[in-house]
Enzyme design. Sequence first.
Site, short mmCIF file in Angstrom:
data_model
loop_
_atom_site.label_atom_id
_atom_site.label_comp_id
_atom_site.label_asym_id
_atom_site.label_seq_id
_atom_site.Cartn_x
_atom_site.Cartn_y
_atom_site.Cartn_z
N VAL A 1 -13.17 1.65 9.39
CA VAL A 1 -11.84 1.08 9.64
C VAL A 1 -10.78 2.18 9.55
CG1 VAL A 1 -10.07 -0.48 8.72
CG2 VAL A 1 -12.44 -1.25 8.91
N ASP A 2 -10.90 3.03 8.55
CA ASP A 2 -9.92 4.10 8.33
C ASP A 2 -9.81 5.00 9.56
OD1 ASP A 2 -8.08 5.66 6.92
OD2 ASP A 2 -9.62 6.74 5.81
N THR B 1 -16.86 -3.32 2.10
CA THR B 1 -18.15 -3.89 2.50
C THR B 1 -18.90 -3.05 3.53
OG1 THR B 1 -17.20 -5.28 4.23
CG2 THR B 1 -17.37 -6.24 2.00
#
Length: 169
Positions: free
Chosen positions: A33-34, A123
């Site tokens: 995501v980053d 997660t």
Amino acid sequence: MVTIALVQGNITEQHVDAIVNAANSSLLGGGGVDGAIHRAGGPEILAACRALRASHYGKGLPTGKAVATTAGRLPARWVIHTVGPRFTHDEDRSELLASCYRESLRAADELGARTVAFPAISTGIYGWPIDDGARIAVETVREARTSVEEVRFVLFDQRAYEAFAAQVR
């Protein structure tokens, strides 16, 4: 009371006031995501993160804390960066994970954000089991005192979506 919505998709495409980034402590981008948020948001996000590192967060953002920057080229106004804990069987870090959601909502309140998109923090590469991560996320958001009107959990795949759906019911 916060409305909780679930979306299976790409968090970088969400039209919300703030997108939460599951950042690493350096704030300088990474994988998952980053990396996706930094790539889609462009150099403005990285420049804002570098400024944070040069001022308040010289040693990086601590796990469980949150800080906001511009959203650059994303369809959101802000990115709220939070560092999730790595999962381990040796130590219960549930409170640190819950803190990511609480602190992100606190930052959203300070910004005046009414809609916030969250990923499933910790997660992915940090190894938190999706069912437990979903439970902590949903419980924490439901219990939070916030002015945010809608929290949208944006889940990358069907398995994550189903885990969050089981908690929202």
